[in-house]
Design a protein around this motif. Structure first.
Motif, PDB file in Angstrom:
ATOM      1  N   HIS A 228      76.887  55.722 -21.914  1.00  0.00           N
ATOM      2  CA  HIS A 228      75.927  55.702 -23.028  1.00  0.00           C
ATOM      3  C   HIS A 228      75.543  54.259 -23.397  1.00  0.00           C
ATOM      4  O   HIS A 228      74.405  53.997 -23.772  1.00  0.00           O
ATOM      5  CB  HIS A 228      76.506  56.421 -24.249  1.00  0.00           C
ATOM      6  CG  HIS A 228      76.301  57.914 -24.196  1.00  0.00           C
ATOM      7  ND1 HIS A 228      75.081  58.492 -23.952  1.00  0.00           N
ATOM      8  CD2 HIS A 228      77.167  58.950 -24.363  1.00  0.00           C
ATOM      9  CE1 HIS A 228      75.195  59.818 -23.968  1.00  0.00           C
ATOM     10  NE2 HIS A 228      76.453  60.119 -24.209  1.00  0.00           N
TER      11      HIS A 228
ATOM     12  N   HIS B 177      82.363  58.186 -19.811  1.00  0.00           N
ATOM     13  CA  HIS B 177      81.082  58.696 -20.321  1.00  0.00           C
ATOM     14  C   HIS B 177      80.491  57.773 -21.404  1.00  0.00           C
ATOM     15  O   HIS B 177      79.283  57.555 -21.462  1.00  0.00           O
ATOM     16  CB  HIS B 177      81.337  60.093 -20.892  1.00  0.00           C
ATOM     17  CG  HIS B 177      80.125  60.775 -21.418  1.00  0.00           C
ATOM     18  ND1 HIS B 177      79.205  61.394 -20.608  1.00  0.00           N
ATOM     19  CD2 HIS B 177      79.673  60.940 -22.684  1.00  0.00           C
ATOM     20  CE1 HIS B 177      78.250  61.910 -21.358  1.00  0.00           C
ATOM     21  NE2 HIS B 177      78.505  61.647 -22.625  1.00  0.00           N
TER      22      HIS B 177
ATOM     23  N   ASP C 297      72.844  63.149 -22.563  1.00  0.00           N
ATOM     24  CA  ASP C 297      73.636  63.031 -21.340  1.00  0.00           C
ATOM     25  C   ASP C 297      72.762  63.035 -20.087  1.00  0.00           C
ATOM     26  O   ASP C 297      71.850  63.851 -19.960  1.00  0.00           O
ATOM     27  CB  ASP C 297      74.648  64.176 -21.283  1.00  0.00           C
ATOM     28  CG  ASP C 297      75.747  63.977 -22.311  1.00  0.00           C
ATOM     29  OD1 ASP C 297      75.811  62.877 -22.896  1.00  0.00           O
ATOM     30  OD2 ASP C 297      76.540  64.907 -22.518  1.00  0.00           O
TER      31      ASP C 297
ATOM     32  N   SER D 132      77.215  60.428 -30.577  1.00  0.00           N
ATOM     33  CA  SER D 132      76.975  61.592 -29.722  1.00  0.00           C
ATOM     34  C   SER D 132      77.587  62.833 -30.360  1.00  0.00           C
ATOM     35  O   SER D 132      77.992  62.817 -31.527  1.00  0.00           O
ATOM     36  CB  SER D 132      77.579  61.344 -28.340  1.00  0.00           C
ATOM     37  OG  SER D 132      78.981  61.342 -28.425  1.00  0.00           O
TER      38      SER D 132
HETATM   39 ZN    ZN Z   1      77.137  62.006 -24.185  1.00  0.00          ZN
END
Ligand code: ZN
Ligand code: KG4
Length: 434
Positions: free
Chosen positions: A147, A143, A401, A203
């Motif tokens: 980003h 993930h 996201d 985040s």
């Molecule tokens: Zn994220």
């Protein structure tokens, strides 16, 4: 188009990537078309990403009453929504995935961590099933690399902006203009991040400074030792009785204090701002806000910090009898001063890293990268102190996201032929960049 073409030297190919993201409370599927080598800038060729569809279904309303994400609820919602979102993403992209036909996508990608494991599993199992039935290779994406790789997207809507301090340009169109044969792109100075680069990931779960010398090569320079920046925003918002997620709420409130002559009182500490490493800590800052609020609410309790508003007279507008009720003015001041403390620390550490590692680009990603104050302060830092560095701030819809960023990271993995065996892909809640 078959995957084997990815390794051919003739790179004038198009491929389609379908990516799935379910690491937290957003169910997201995106389909991207990648034209490899079609975009020529000077002597360089670069992949050109086009977002064919980008569906993000937020579960915010479902988790709001709980003040945070409930893993089992998230899992249930992902399960329910993935098939619906897939249909929508395929329809938007005009793509067919029927098992009886040759599939229209070349790669399926899925986030396998970090995040909430029950939520991640829903995406992984859905992706595995899809990839197996359609006989398409499956890429597993971290993930956080998503980003970072969001910075390679040259946008999918007309509001797209890409700031480049060197050229001082905002990218004027959602997609690069059509190519003039043999002449590359005329009149458009289009840019993608250059290595070595520094990435600031901010985040809800992470705060990291990462050095990349080449694609898919990550060195974590520093990270938070406790709460992430977004988490601190969410927790402070809850203390102030604001909604979830807290970042946008605090930011909105803070704007109202922007012109107040009473702003800038430094009510709160800047944890680790002068530490010699690149680590962060936000839990002490959050606690400082809590103590500050308590001092205001509890009658006769001295504030641990100087009073924010009227010197020598305590806090104007707060009556000690109004226990537990924080006047809007005080909330606004706290939101502003808290946000300023977070931004100060993030920007100072980023500046320290830029000074130490002579990078060509600074990429900022993650939900907190949508924060206006942070963006403006970073832009100013680059313009005044590091004009040789190109700053990449994605538009807010690419900071939070989404699955488009997962597809971009998957493309670079595919180019490096990094495809794990599907059965080896498991949800890894604490996965690190490696
Ligand atoms: Zn994220
Ligand atoms: O990247 P993201 O969407 O999800 C995670 O990977 O965690 O980040 C979500 C976080 C939340 O904590 C949210 O409060 C924060 O990003 N956030 C913001 C803003 N928009 C979202 N924080 C500060 N200012 C904002 N404008």
């Amino acid at each position: 188009m078959g995957l084997h073409k990815l390794t051919q030297s003739d790179k004038n190919i198009n491929m389609k990537i379908l990516a799935i993201e379910t690491s937290c409370d957003e169910t997201a599927i995106a389909i991207l078309e990648v034209g490899d080598g079609q975009l020529r800038v000077g002597k360089e060729t670069r992949p050109h990403f086009k977002i064919l569809s980008n569906v993000v279904l937020s579960q915010i309303k479902i988790h709001k009453p709980y003040g945070g994400v409930v893993p089992n609820l998230a899992m249930r919602e992902h399960k329910k929504n993935l098939p619906i979102i897939l249909k929508r993403a395929l329809r938007d992209a005009g793509i067919n995935l029927s098992p009886n036909k040759n599939p229209d996508v070349d790669i399926i990608a899925v986030t396998y961590g970090p995040g909430l494991e029950p939520a991640l599993w829903e995406g992984i199992n859905f992706a595995k099933d899809l990839a197996e039935k359609r006989r398409v290779p499956l890429a597993a994406v971290n993930h956080l690399e998503g980003h970072i790789y969001a910075a390679w997207l040259n946008g999918g809507n007309p509001k797209f902006e890409i700031r480049n301090s060197k050229w001082g340009l905002e990218h004027p169109t959602p997609f690069p203009p059509p190519l003039k044969k043999g002449r590359g792109i005329e009149g458009v100075r289009f840019s993608v991040p250059q290595f070595p680069l520094l990435a600031l990931i901010v985040s809800g779960g992470h705060t990291e400074l990462v050095l990349m010398k080449k694609h898919l090569d990550y060195k974590i320079l520093g990270e938070t030792l406790d709460d992430a920046a977004g988490e601190a925003f969410d927790k402070v918002a809850r203390m102030l009785g604001l909604g979830y997620p807290g970042g946008p709420e605090i930011s909105k409130l803070a704007e109202k204090w922007e012109t107040s002559p009473q702003r800038g009182k430094r009510l709160f500490p800047r944890p680790m701002i002068n530490s010699p490493d690149f680590n962060f800590s936000f839990s002490g800052l959050k606690t400082a806000v809590l103590y500050y609020l308590r001092a205001i609410q509890e009658e006769g309790h001295p504030s641990p910090f100087p009073p924010p508003l009227t010197k020598g007279r305590g806090i104007k507008g707060v009556r000690s009898s109004s226990k537990n009720r924080i006047p809007l003015k005080i909330k606004t001041a706290i939101a502003y001063e808290f946000q300023q403390a977070v931004v100060d620390v993030l920007v100072k550490k980023t500046a320290d890293a830029l000074r130490k590692y002579r990078v060509r680009s600074l990429v900022v990603g993650g939900g907190v990268a949508a924060n206006k104050k942070l963006r403006a302060t970073l832009e100013q830092l680059i313009a005044t102190k590091f004009p040789q560095v190109s700053l990449f701030l994605s538009p807010p819809w690419l900071c939070g996201d989404n699955a488009a960023m997962i597809a971009v990271a998957a493309y670079f993995k595919a180019r490096a032929c990094k495809f794990p065996k599907p059965e080896s892909i498991i949800a890894q809640g604490n996965l690190r960049l490696q």
